[in-house]
Motif scaffolding. Sequence first.
Motif: not given
Length: 387
Positions: A28-30, A38-44, A296-301, A330-336
Amino acid sequence: ATLSVKAQDHKESNYDEAKVPAYTLPAMLKTQSGKLVTNKAQWEQSRRPEILRLFEDNIYGQVPKDYDSIRYSLSNEDKNAMNGKAHLKEVLIEVFRQNKSVKINLVLFIPNHVQKPAPAFLLINNRAKDQTDPTRTVKSDFWPAEEGIAAGYTMAAFHNADLAPDDPKLFMNGVLQLYPEQLAADNGMRAIGAWAWGASRVMDYFQNEALVDKDKVAIVGQSRGGKASLWTAAQDQRFALCVSNCSGSTGAKLARREFGERIRRINTSFPHWFNTNYKKFNDKESLLPVDQHMLIGLVAPRPVYATNATEDLWADPKGTFLALKHAEPVYSLYSLKTGLGAEAPVPNTAVIQSPLGYHNRIGVHNMTGFDWANFFRFAVYHFKQKP
Ligand code: GTR
């Protein structure tokens, strides 16, 4: 006795946990170029758009956002529906592009007893039209509108056939007439994409509906509708919450477990649901650049609630729970932090106080009052309403 095609197919499908192949899920996170996220900015900014594109290209097709105009008209209204408990509006949404149009018939019950705007559940109805009967002559557990109103929600619904008839020979007689270039493309929109497109046009309408809280709209679907509800929430971030009920293959279950309904089977029974490229993965689940945990990850947070039924192994309850679990990073990137345990909860027990919710109902493939009661609880928790 001769087995029907479906029964024969169920017989040939794997329901034995011991025969689930060893598999590795795509990370998911590569990123595709190998960078760790490693953070939500990179994710988004990089990984999320990349995954969205992979789902468009390989499974659900593109979702065109352009149209020439949209028109809303009230075709019926009753401020005292349901014995005065609800305000009924039937809205015709007409969308135009290149001199063609598509009509979406929206049924909307708004609770009279709560402060407006009220949060809403929008159902993609894939059953008979009367399941969302505005006259309430037919009352169905599939869409318990009275219970929703009592719980303080706007209950909205449209029928999937308004966008694309659920038939391999007829599905193009809807939204796809507005976008013929989609039909011609291997990564173009097909029926499930068309249903999701329709949900987004209803969301367009909600931007202008003063009685509905556009920031608290949950999208709901069951089975084929639950595949569409996930795709809707994944690519339209205006939806605040997603419910995917018994969605199974190419919905909330992992493809790589090859358990129950597989890609070859769904592409054969329902060739009109997904794009042409998806057929390349018949019997080749391991070659897909995504798996359904990434949808499902795309729906986060934003919160996602998935369900199964104990007698619906075709939709792989374990594979659905695992898809939710594998979306947790992915939710962890948002501290959830989610409230899912290491194993699925015992049947008929719901995980509610968590951005990823789940239950496995005792019974068969369906959507029932039990399911809805938990959707309402999940929304009360996430929308922070007073119950
Ligand atoms: C089944 C199909 C599933 C699911 C279901 C439904 O026949 O195999 O993928 O979509 O129909 O929509 O009820």
